[in-house]
Write an enzyme that holds these catalytic residues in place. Structure first.
Site, short mmCIF file in Angstrom:
data_model
loop_
_atom_site.label_atom_id
_atom_site.label_comp_id
_atom_site.label_asym_id
_atom_site.label_seq_id
_atom_site.Cartn_x
_atom_site.Cartn_y
_atom_site.Cartn_z
N VAL A 106 0.53 -1.58 0.32
CA VAL A 106 -0.11 -0.24 -0.15
C VAL A 106 0.39 1.10 0.34
O VAL A 106 -0.04 2.04 -0.13
CB VAL A 106 -1.10 -0.46 0.79
CG1 VAL A 106 -2.00 -1.28 0.39
CG2 VAL A 106 -0.18 -0.48 2.28
N ASP A 107 2.08 0.97 -0.43
CA ASP A 107 3.52 2.41 -0.12
C ASP A 107 3.50 2.83 -1.89
O ASP A 107 2.78 2.08 -2.10
CB ASP A 107 4.22 1.78 0.21
CG ASP A 107 5.60 0.87 -0.19
OD1 ASP A 107 5.40 1.01 -1.62
OD2 ASP A 107 5.80 -0.35 0.35
N HIS A 122 -3.94 -4.61 -3.16
CA HIS A 122 -4.74 -3.57 -2.18
C HIS A 122 -4.97 -2.60 -1.62
O HIS A 122 -4.55 -2.09 -0.92
CB HIS A 122 -3.38 -4.84 -0.75
CG HIS A 122 -3.73 -6.19 -0.99
ND1 HIS A 122 -2.68 -6.86 -0.41
CD2 HIS A 122 -4.59 -6.94 -1.58
CE1 HIS A 122 -3.26 -8.05 -0.04
NE2 HIS A 122 -4.25 -8.15 -1.14
N CYS A 158 -16.14 14.08 6.01
CA CYS A 158 -16.23 13.96 4.32
C CYS A 158 -17.12 15.35 4.38
O CYS A 158 -17.92 15.82 5.03
CB CYS A 158 -16.68 12.32 3.94
SG CYS A 158 -17.19 13.21 2.29
N PRO A 225 14.36 -13.71 1.21
CA PRO A 225 15.79 -14.58 2.51
C PRO A 225 15.10 -16.13 2.39
O PRO A 225 15.91 -16.25 3.12
CB PRO A 225 15.71 -13.65 3.29
CG PRO A 225 14.81 -12.50 3.05
CD PRO A 225 14.23 -12.90 1.93
#
Ligand code: OAD
Length: 258
Positions: A106-107, A122, A158, A225
């Site tokens: 989400v970055d 996502h 909002c 890894p």
């Protein structure tokens, strides 16, 4: 270069790749200092119960707790920089005819490294919208002022209906953004290579995507890894951090013009 038992068939196939899909998870951003979800000690889900932070029910019950948590993550991302893996993935677009980047993250570190049209399965932390009426909401620039881990912050309201503004991420139990999964599956079904980078492959439906590529005749290469045992003839695993392997894969993939 590829010291890990890289056989000639695999090397030749990598050189011939024309259509690639890079499918990423939290591990691709780990070297930028962003926590993953399932690492035993440092993973976010080791410290927080996903149901208490990543569901619509949790937000409805405690909007300031959940909003504060996502604002803290947004601040971490804003302070982070893309790493060599993000940059190599962006540069891969110049080596193949078609590159599709599909992320569970989400970055925005893929975009900041130069990748265009990233499919965010996502959602995105910054794509905020109203919890009630779903209208998009532009956050003011000052929201990234210091937010500490665990700090409660009231969400904005909002301008149309007065509902709480929520992060633009997919929470557990929610649908993926319109068309994102279908687009990703389509690209996976047509590629010669799917690179699965930094994902534990435990969250569905996203985790179907690498398997779909493999079943459609592509090579599947994991970069992680953690040891991953390849189970198919066209499956390989490169063990180690993404920042180590992706720059090397960039040199190899698409190296043949014929
Ligand atoms: P996980 O935290 O489940 O897995 C991260 C993976 O990255 C693990 O397999 C690590 O071994 C690996 N890893 C760690 N450091 C790495 C490095 N430097 N280079 C490469 N790999 C590394 O994260 P995801 O698979 O992304 O969903 O999780 C999938 C979804 O679960 C997330 O999108 C999120 C979470 O719940 C939602 O919030 C809907």
């Amino acid at each position: 270069m590829m010291g890990q038992a890289m056989d000639p068939d695999w090397l030749a196939a990598m050189r011939r790749v024309r259509r690639a899909v890079v499918f990423t998870g939290a591990g691709v951003s780990a070297e930028s200092g962003i926590a993953t979800f399932r690492d035993a000690l440092s993973g976010l889900w080791a410290r927080y119960d996903p149901a208490s932070m990543a569901t619509a029910e949790a937000f409805a019950a405690e909007p300031d707790l959940v909003w504060g948590w996502y604002q803290w993550r947004l601040r971490q991302v804003a302070e982070a920089q893309p790493n060599p893996a993000h940059r190599a993935i962006a540069a891969l677009a110049t080596r193949v005819e078609q590159l599709t980047v599909v992320t569970q993250n989400v970055d925005d570190l893929h975009e900041r490294a130069g990748s265009c049209e990233v499919i965010h399965l996502h959602g995105s932390l910054s794509a905020t919208r109203c919890f009630d009426c779903a209208r998009p909401h532009q956050l003011p620039n000052d929201v990234l002022a210091e937010v500490a881990e665990g700090q409660r912050v009231s969400p904005p309201q909002c301008g149309f209906c007065g509902g709480w503004i929520r992060p633009g991420v997919v929470w557990f139990g929610e649908m993926l953004p319109d068309g994102a999964f279908e687009q990703a599956l389509d690209a996976a079904g047509k590629c010669d290579l799917l690179l699965a980078v930094g994902t534990s492959g435990q969250v569905y439906p996203a985790a179907h995507i690498p398997q779909h590529a493999l079943a459609s005749g592509a090579w599947l290469v994991h970069v992680n890894p953690d040891p991953i045992a390849p189970r198919a003839e066209r499956e390989r695993a490169l063990q180690g951090p993404a920042g180590h392997w992706l720059p090397q894969l960039l040199e190899l993939i698409g190296d043949v013009d014929d």
